[in-house]
Enzyme design. Sequence first.
Site, PDB file in Angstrom:
ATOM      1  CG  HIS B  77      -1.562   1.329   1.489  1.00 58.58           C
ATOM      2  ND1 HIS B  77      -2.508   1.893   0.662  1.00 58.58           N
ATOM      3  CD2 HIS B  77      -1.356   2.238   2.485  1.00 58.58           C
ATOM      4  CE1 HIS B  77      -2.870   3.073   1.142  1.00 58.58           C
ATOM      5  NE2 HIS B  77      -2.180   3.314   2.248  1.00 58.58           N
ATOM      6  CG  ASP B 106       7.010  18.338 -25.939  1.00 54.19           C
ATOM      7  OD1 ASP B 106       7.370  17.691 -24.945  1.00 54.19           O
ATOM      8  OD2 ASP B 106       6.081  17.978 -26.684  1.00 54.19           O
ATOM      9  CD1 TRP B 142       6.449   3.522   4.321  1.00 53.58           C
ATOM     10  CD2 TRP B 142       7.576   4.263   2.541  1.00 53.58           C
ATOM     11  NE1 TRP B 142       6.884   4.789   4.602  1.00 53.58           N
ATOM     12  CE2 TRP B 142       7.586   5.271   3.532  1.00 53.58           C
ATOM     13  CE3 TRP B 142       8.221   4.525   1.327  1.00 53.58           C
ATOM     14  CZ2 TRP B 142       8.213   6.500   3.348  1.00 53.58           C
ATOM     15  CZ3 TRP B 142       8.844   5.753   1.162  1.00 53.58           C
ATOM     16  CH2 TRP B 142       8.844   6.710   2.157  1.00 53.58           C
ATOM     17  CB  SER B 169      10.985   5.983 -13.865  1.00 53.46           C
ATOM     18  OG  SER B 169       9.876   6.828 -13.926  1.00 53.46           O
ATOM     19  CB  SER B 170      11.457   9.432 -10.148  1.00 55.12           C
ATOM     20  OG  SER B 170      12.303   8.613  -9.434  1.00 55.12           O
ATOM     21  CG  HIS B 253      12.191  14.459   6.198  1.00 52.36           C
ATOM     22  ND1 HIS B 253      11.151  14.023   6.969  1.00 52.36           N
ATOM     23  CD2 HIS B 253      11.953  15.759   5.965  1.00 52.36           C
ATOM     24  CE1 HIS B 253      10.338  15.028   7.218  1.00 52.36           C
ATOM     25  NE2 HIS B 253      10.795  16.104   6.628  1.00 52.36           N
ATOM     26  CD  GLU B 255       9.539  10.117  -2.219  1.00 56.32           C
ATOM     27  OE1 GLU B 255      10.570  10.380  -2.861  1.00 56.32           O
ATOM     28  OE2 GLU B 255       8.450   9.879  -2.747  1.00 56.32           O
ATOM     29  CE1 TYR B 257       8.612  19.471   4.103  1.00 57.78           C
ATOM     30  CE2 TYR B 257      10.382  17.905   4.505  1.00 57.78           C
ATOM     31  CZ  TYR B 257       9.430  18.778   4.982  1.00 57.78           C
ATOM     32  OH  TYR B 257       9.269  18.941   6.317  1.00 57.78           O
ATOM     33  CB  SER B 268       0.915  28.895  -4.982  1.00 60.67           C
ATOM     34  OG  SER B 268       1.382  28.456  -3.740  1.00 60.67           O
ATOM     35  CG  HIS B 302      12.202  14.235  11.958  1.00 61.93           C
ATOM     36  ND1 HIS B 302      12.086  15.426  11.315  1.00 61.93           N
ATOM     37  CD2 HIS B 302      11.588  13.350  11.147  1.00 61.93           C
ATOM     38  CE1 HIS B 302      11.434  15.282  10.188  1.00 61.93           C
ATOM     39  NE2 HIS B 302      11.120  14.027  10.061  1.00 61.93           N
ATOM     40  CG  HIS B 303      11.645   9.940   9.681  1.00 60.47           C
ATOM     41  ND1 HIS B 303      10.315   9.853   9.380  1.00 60.47           N
ATOM     42  CD2 HIS B 303      12.117  11.002   8.989  1.00 60.47           C
ATOM     43  CE1 HIS B 303       9.992  10.817   8.523  1.00 60.47           C
ATOM     44  NE2 HIS B 303      11.067  11.532   8.280  1.00 60.47           N
ATOM     45  CB  THR B 328       5.387  24.880   6.527  1.00 63.64           C
ATOM     46  OG1 THR B 328       6.554  24.102   6.243  1.00 63.64           O
ATOM     47  CG2 THR B 328       4.177  24.159   5.991  1.00 63.64           C
ATOM     48  CE  LYS B 331       6.134  26.783   0.422  1.00 58.47           C
ATOM     49  NZ  LYS B 331       5.682  27.246  -0.893  1.00 58.47           N
ATOM     50  NE  ARG B 450       3.493   3.193  10.782  1.00 55.35           N
ATOM     51  CZ  ARG B 450       4.417   3.835  10.048  1.00 55.35           C
ATOM     52  NH1 ARG B 450       5.394   4.502  10.637  1.00 55.35           N
ATOM     53  NH2 ARG B 450       4.369   3.821   8.735  1.00 55.35           N
TER      54      ARG B 450
END
Lengths: 287, 541
Positions: B77, B106, B142, B169-170, B253, B255, B257, B268, B302-303, B328, B331, B450
Amino acid sequence: MALLDEHGQAHYFVPAPSHWPVLGAVALFCLGLGAAFAVNGMLLGWWVLALGGLILLRMLFGWFGDVIGESVGGRYHGQEALSFRWGMGWFIFSEVMLFGAFFAALFWVRQVALPTLGSLDYKLLYPDFSASWPLQTAPAAGPAYQAMEAWGLPALNTLILLSSAVSLTWAHWGLLLGRRAQLKLGLLITIVLGLGFLCLQAIEYHHAWTAQQLTLSAGGYGMTFYMLTGLHGLHVLLGSAILLVVWLRVLRGHFDQQHHFAFEAAAWYWHFVDVVWLLLFVFVYCL
Amino acid sequence: MAIAGLAAVPQQSHRPHGWRRWLFATNHKDIGSLYLWFAFCMFLVGGVLALCIRAELFRPGLQFFQPELFNQLTTLHGLIMVFGAIMPAFTGLANWMLPLMIGAPDMAFARMNNWSFWLLPPAMALLLLSFVVPGGAAAAGWTLYAPLSVQLGMGMDLTIFAIHILGVSSIMGAINIVVTIINLRAPGMGMMKMPMFAWASLITAYLIIAVMPVLAGAVTMVLTDRHFGTHFFNAAGGGDPILYQHVFWFFGHPEVYIMALPAFGIVSQVIPTFARKPLFGYTSMVYATSSIGVLSFMVWAHHMFVTGMPATAQLFFMYATMLIAVPTGVKVFNWIATMWEGSMSFETPMLFAIGFILLFTIGGLSGVTLSVAAVDVQLHGSYYVVAHFHYVLVAGALFSLFSAVYYWFPKMTGRMYVERLGQLHFWWSLLWFNVTFFPMHFLGLAGMPRRIPDYALQFTQFNQIASVGAFMFGLGQLIFLVNILYSLRHGKTAAQQPWEGGNTLEWRLPTPAPYHSFSEAPQLDVAENGVVVAMQGGKHG
C-alpha cells in the site's frame, strides 16, 4: 535566463514519435525480473537477464544512433545544446549522490559501528574482536584477511587515471584548435589508459580475493572496499565505452570546434569518475 | 480508451494515431495524460490494499489475513501510493502544464520523457508480481528496514529491482523538468516571475535528483547483504542495522517534500484564481519553497528518535525539524492573506484547495508535535504517526491533485467537469477522510501500534469508525471517476478562460490546448506568479 538566439526557441527540436523508449522499458523489465530470479538461483533468471541486456543494447544503439543522426543532420542548435549540457550536469549530480550513499556507509562503519562493536558493551558478544581499522576479521570471527596496500597497484592506478585526465584534456584542446590528429591520439590514449586501469583492478581484485582472503563477506572493511571500488570500476567501464563511441565518431569526422556536446559530456563524466577515484584512494586505501 | 479528451482537439501535423500515439509518444500532453491515468489506476490499486487493511482492522483478532499477508498489504500500500500514485500524478501534471505555463514548445527531452513514463508499468508489475512468488511480497513496511528486508523471500528482490527502475524513471523525469524550466522559458518569463507551480516543480525535481540515487544505494546494499555476502546491516559482520535507517531516511525525508511541494505549487495557482487576487507574498513563497528544499536534507533523523542516538543529535534534529514549520507557516499565511478580502467563489478546485490548507495545517501541526523528541518516544510507531502522514499525504498531496485536475480539466479536454458532482466529491471526501483518519490520533495517543493486524479490545470503536470512514472515502473516489469519464464525452464545452480569475499563460491558449503549443515562443510581459500582462506572437501547431 532562457537563452535565445535566432535559431533557438523558435525551432526547438521536438523529436517525432519513437519506439526506443518502450523498448528500453521492456529491457529494464527483463533485467529486473531476470535479476530477481537469478539471485534466487533460478536458471531461467539468467536467460531473462541476458535477453534484457540484449534488448537494452539494441535500444541504446538505436536511440543513440537516432540522436547522432539528428546531431549530424544539423537539427540541434544553441538551445538544444544547452539543454543537453544541463541534462548531463544533473545526471552527474545524481551519480555523485549515489556514490554518497556508499561513502556514507564507509564512514558510518568506521566512525560509528566499529567503536561501538569494540566497546565494553559488546565484549560479551564478540570477546576476541578488536576495533582497529582496517579490520583483520569480522566481529563474528570469519577467516583472517589482509587489508589492501595503497602504494602498490592502487597508486599506479591513481597515476593512470590522472594521466588519462591529462590526455583527455590534451585531446579536448586538439578539438578546440582543430587539430584532429591530436584529438584522435589523445582520445585513444585515454581509452587505453582507462582499460589499463580496469585490467590492473581485475588483477588487484583477484589477488585480494584469493591470496589475501579479502572477500565481500570479510567484515566492514571488505564490503565497503569492494562496493566502493566496484561501483567506481563499473563507472570507468561505462566511461571508457562512452569515450570509445566518441572516438569512433571522431574517426568518422564528427564534431567541430562549436558542436561537440558528446565529447564534452564524455569528458565531464570521465573527470567525475577521476575525482571519485581520488576520494576512494584517500578514504579507502590510504586512511 | 478516451484519454484526456481528445474528441475536440483539432487535427494537427504529424500526430500519430491509435496505440502508437501512446506507446511511442513524444508529446508532453500525451505523456502527461498517460502519467495521470496510470497514477489514478495505481491510486485505485493502492486504495484496495488500504481497504483490505481497514477490513482486517474492523475487529480485533484475525479475520481475513494472516499477519504475514497483512504486513505485505501495508508495505505494498505504501510503496504503490508513494511511487505509483502520488509521484507519477505530480510528474504528469508537471508534464501537462509546465510547457503551457512557461511558454515552452514541449519538455526539453521529449523522448526521454516517454521512457520515464513507460518505466513505471514494468516497475509496478514487478511490485505486484511479488505477491505471487514464494514467500509473497515484501513485508518490511514501505521503509524496507533491515534486518527484516534482508531476511524476506524473493518478493523483496523484486521490490528492490522495482525501486531501481522507479529511481531511473523519476530521475530522468526530474532532469527533464529542471532543464525545461531552466532552459525553455519564453522570453519575459523570468525566474522570479514564473508561476509558483513551476517553482515548486523545480525544487521538487531537484530533490528527486538528489535523493533517489541514495535510495538506490540503500536497496543495493540490502541486495548485496541478501545475496552477495556483505554485512552492511549486520553487526556480526561489522555493519549496523541503524545505518540502513540513516541512508533510507536521508532519502525518505526529502521524499516527503517531493510529495508536498508540488501540492503547495498547485494551491498557489488555484487560490489566487478563485480569490481573484494576485498571490500574496510571491517572493517569500519562492524563498520559503527553496528553504524547505534545503532544510529537508537536515532533518532525516527525526524518524529515528528511538534508535538510541545521542541527546545532542536528538536536539539538533528536533530543532531543525521545528524550523521547517517557519517557511511552511509563511506559505499558509500567504494563502490566507491571498484570500483576505478577495472576491471569492467556491468551485470544486477552490474547495479542494481550501480543504488542503485546513487539513494540511492539521497534519503539519501534528508533525510539529512529533518533532519533539520526548513526545516522539511515546508516539513513535503508533497510529498517531499514521494519522499525521495521512493528513499531509491524503488531505495534502491527494486533495491538491484533485484540485489541480478539476482546475485544469477544461484546458486539457475542452470540456467542463460536472460541478455538482465535483462539489459532492469534495464534501464526501472531506467528511469521510476525517472520519477515517481523525480517530487514528486518539488510537495512537492511547498506544495502538501501527502495522499490526490485531489489537487490544479497547481500541475497537475507533478502529470501526476508521474502517467505515475508509470504505466510504474509497467509494467517494468513484464519483471522481464517473465525473471525469462522463465529462470527457458529454461535458459542456469550456471557454478559453473558464475561470474568471485565471490569468497565467495556459489560459491564453485556445481550449482545449492545441496538440503542439508554443512551437514558436511568445514574447511575454509577465507579473509575479506567472500572471500574463501582455503577450505577442507564439505559434501553435
